[in-house]
Design a protein around this motif. Structure first.
Motif, PDB file in Angstrom:
ATOM      1  N   ASP A  57       0.831  -1.206   0.000  1.00 15.88           N
ATOM      2  CA  ASP A  57       0.000   0.000   0.000  1.00 15.88           C
ATOM      3  C   ASP A  57       0.867   1.258   0.000  1.00 15.88           C
ATOM      4  O   ASP A  57       0.605   2.211  -0.727  1.00 15.88           O
ATOM      5  CB  ASP A  57      -0.926   0.031   1.222  1.00 15.88           C
ATOM      6  N   VAL A  58       1.892   1.245   0.826  1.00 16.09           N
ATOM      7  CA  VAL A  58       2.774   2.406   0.932  1.00 16.09           C
ATOM      8  C   VAL A  58       3.512   2.631  -0.388  1.00 16.09           C
ATOM      9  O   VAL A  58       3.620   3.758  -0.860  1.00 16.09           O
ATOM     10  CB  VAL A  58       3.748   2.261   2.121  1.00 16.09           C
ATOM     11  N   LEU A  59       3.986   1.568  -0.992  1.00 17.89           N
ATOM     12  CA  LEU A  59       4.664   1.701  -2.288  1.00 17.89           C
ATOM     13  C   LEU A  59       3.732   2.288  -3.344  1.00 17.89           C
ATOM     14  O   LEU A  59       4.144   3.126  -4.151  1.00 17.89           O
ATOM     15  CB  LEU A  59       5.215   0.349  -2.746  1.00 17.89           C
ATOM     16  N   ARG A  60       2.477   1.857  -3.351  1.00 16.47           N
ATOM     17  CA  ARG A  60       1.500   2.409  -4.305  1.00 16.47           C
ATOM     18  C   ARG A  60       1.277   3.898  -4.061  1.00 16.47           C
ATOM     19  O   ARG A  60       1.208   4.689  -4.998  1.00 16.47           O
ATOM     20  CB  ARG A  60       0.171   1.652  -4.225  1.00 16.47           C
ATOM     21  N   ILE A  61       1.184   4.287  -2.806  1.00 15.09           N
ATOM     22  CA  ILE A  61       0.977   5.701  -2.480  1.00 15.09           C
ATOM     23  C   ILE A  61       2.211   6.520  -2.851  1.00 15.09           C
ATOM     24  O   ILE A  61       2.090   7.623  -3.390  1.00 15.09           O
ATOM     25  CB  ILE A  61       0.592   5.867  -0.994  1.00 15.09           C
ATOM     26  N   GLU A  62       3.389   5.981  -2.593  1.00 17.76           N
ATOM     27  CA  GLU A  62       4.609   6.688  -2.982  1.00 17.76           C
ATOM     28  C   GLU A  62       4.693   6.856  -4.497  1.00 17.76           C
ATOM     29  O   GLU A  62       5.051   7.934  -4.991  1.00 17.76           O
ATOM     30  CB  GLU A  62       5.841   5.945  -2.457  1.00 17.76           C
ATOM     31  N   THR A  63       4.339   5.822  -5.228  1.00 20.78           N
ATOM     32  CA  THR A  63       4.356   5.894  -6.689  1.00 20.78           C
ATOM     33  C   THR A  63       3.320   6.895  -7.188  1.00 20.78           C
ATOM     34  O   THR A  63       3.608   7.710  -8.074  1.00 20.78           O
ATOM     35  CB  THR A  63       4.094   4.500  -7.300  1.00 20.78           C
ATOM     36  N   ALA A  64       2.131   6.861  -6.606  1.00 17.86           N
ATOM     37  CA  ALA A  64       1.085   7.807  -7.012  1.00 17.86           C
ATOM     38  C   ALA A  64       1.496   9.243  -6.700  1.00 17.86           C
ATOM     39  O   ALA A  64       1.245  10.153  -7.494  1.00 17.86           O
ATOM     40  CB  ALA A  64      -0.229   7.467  -6.302  1.00 17.86           C
ATOM     41  N   THR A  65       2.142   9.444  -5.568  1.00 19.68           N
ATOM     42  CA  THR A  65       2.611  10.783  -5.203  1.00 19.68           C
ATOM     43  C   THR A  65       3.651  11.267  -6.204  1.00 19.68           C
ATOM     44  O   THR A  65       3.589  12.405  -6.674  1.00 19.68           O
ATOM     45  CB  THR A  65       3.201  10.789  -3.776  1.00 19.68           C
ATOM     46  N   GLU A  66       4.585  10.416  -6.530  1.00 21.71           N
ATOM     47  CA  GLU A  66       5.626  10.784  -7.499  1.00 21.71           C
ATOM     48  C   GLU A  66       5.004  11.112  -8.867  1.00 21.71           C
ATOM     49  O   GLU A  66       5.378  12.108  -9.498  1.00 21.71           O
ATOM     50  CB  GLU A  66       6.653   9.657  -7.634  1.00 21.71           C
ATOM     51  N   ASN A  67       4.045  10.315  -9.297  1.00 20.62           N
ATOM     52  CA  ASN A  67       3.358  10.586 -10.575  1.00 20.62           C
ATOM     53  C   ASN A  67       2.607  11.911 -10.526  1.00 20.62           C
ATOM     54  O   ASN A  67       2.624  12.692 -11.485  1.00 20.62           O
ATOM     55  CB  ASN A  67       2.407   9.446 -10.930  1.00 20.62           C
ATOM     56  N   PHE A  68       1.943  12.164  -9.415  1.00 22.35           N
ATOM     57  CA  PHE A  68       1.207  13.415  -9.231  1.00 22.35           C
ATOM     58  C   PHE A  68       2.147  14.607  -9.323  1.00 22.35           C
ATOM     59  O   PHE A  68       1.870  15.589 -10.017  1.00 22.35           O
ATOM     60  CB  PHE A  68       0.485  13.380  -7.878  1.00 22.35           C
ATOM     61  N   LEU A  69       3.279  14.517  -8.654  1.00 18.45           N
ATOM     62  CA  LEU A  69       4.254  15.606  -8.677  1.00 18.45           C
ATOM     63  C   LEU A  69       4.818  15.814 -10.087  1.00 18.45           C
ATOM     64  O   LEU A  69       5.018  16.956 -10.516  1.00 18.45           O
ATOM     65  CB  LEU A  69       5.388  15.331  -7.687  1.00 18.45           C
ATOM     66  N   GLN A  70       5.034  14.743 -10.803  1.00 18.06           N
ATOM     67  CA  GLN A  70       5.530  14.864 -12.180  1.00 18.06           C
ATOM     68  C   GLN A  70       4.498  15.544 -13.074  1.00 18.06           C
ATOM     69  O   GLN A  70       4.839  16.374 -13.918  1.00 18.06           O
ATOM     70  CB  GLN A  70       5.889  13.486 -12.750  1.00 18.06           C
ATOM     71  N   GLU A  71       3.232  15.201 -12.888  1.00 16.61           N
ATOM     72  CA  GLU A  71       2.170  15.817 -13.680  1.00 16.61           C
ATOM     73  C   GLU A  71       2.025  17.305 -13.377  1.00 16.61           C
ATOM     74  O   GLU A  71       1.608  18.081 -14.229  1.00 16.61           O
ATOM     75  CB  GLU A  71       0.841  15.103 -13.432  1.00 16.61           C
ATOM     76  N   LEU A  72       2.361  17.698 -12.169  1.00 10.75           N
ATOM     77  CA  LEU A  72       2.247  19.105 -11.777  1.00 10.75           C
ATOM     78  C   LEU A  72       3.484  19.927 -12.118  1.00 10.75           C
ATOM     79  O   LEU A  72       3.463  21.142 -11.972  1.00 10.75           O
ATOM     80  CB  LEU A  72       1.986  19.208 -10.270  1.00 10.75           C
ATOM     81  N   ARG A  73       4.525  19.284 -12.570  1.00  8.89           N
ATOM     82  CA  ARG A  73       5.782  19.987 -12.844  1.00  8.89           C
ATOM     83  C   ARG A  73       5.560  21.201 -13.746  1.00  8.89           C
ATOM     84  O   ARG A  73       5.967  22.310 -13.406  1.00  8.89           O
ATOM     85  CB  ARG A  73       6.795  19.053 -13.483  1.00  8.89           C
ATOM     86  N   THR A  74       4.939  21.031 -14.890  1.00  6.31           N
ATOM     87  CA  THR A  74       4.755  22.149 -15.823  1.00  6.31           C
ATOM     88  C   THR A  74       3.807  23.207 -15.270  1.00  6.31           C
ATOM     89  O   THR A  74       4.168  24.386 -15.256  1.00  6.31           O
ATOM     90  CB  THR A  74       4.281  21.638 -17.194  1.00  6.31           C
ATOM     91  N   PRO A  75       2.606  22.843 -14.812  1.00  3.93           N
ATOM     92  CA  PRO A  75       1.725  23.897 -14.290  1.00  3.93           C
ATOM     93  C   PRO A  75       2.346  24.677 -13.133  1.00  3.93           C
ATOM     94  O   PRO A  75       2.214  25.898 -13.064  1.00  3.93           O
ATOM     95  CB  PRO A  75       0.476  23.141 -13.830  1.00  3.93           C
TER      96      PRO A  75
END
Length: 92
Positions: free
Chosen positions: A59-77
């Motif tokens: 569960d923690v690994l999934r949340i860490e991965t989702a957080t990293e993906n979220f941060l990557q998606e927000l990089r440009t905005p």
């Protein structure tokens, strides 16, 4: 699960949530941010109840991965809001 491992998993989840919550002021300035702002209440509530949740490594690994993906998606905005301030955090 031993207490030390539980504390470690809780700390990792807390780190993810706090990283996302730190973005709230900048997200409020983005047009797309308004859709996310209501979710911050959910994250804040979840953060206060972490000690009541049984966590496992997967569960923690999934949340860490989702957080990293979220941060990557927000990089440009976020770079448009504050060009020098936001270079996405990396986990681990």
């Amino acid at each position: 699960m031993d207490e030390k491992n539980t504390i470690n998993l809780t700390a990792r989840i807390t780190s993810c949530l706090q990283t996302i919550l730190e973005l709230e002021p900048d997200l409020e300035r983005l047009r797309l941010g308004s859709a996310l702002i209501k979710e911050f209440k959910v994250l804040k509530s979840f953060l206060t109840k972490l000690d009541q949740i049984n966590l496992d490594e997967e569960d923690v690994l999934r949340i860490e991965t989702a957080t990293e993906n979220f941060l990557q998606e927000l990089r440009t905005p976020l770079s448009l809001v504050q060009p020098d301030r936001h270079k996405p955090h990396t986990l681990q």
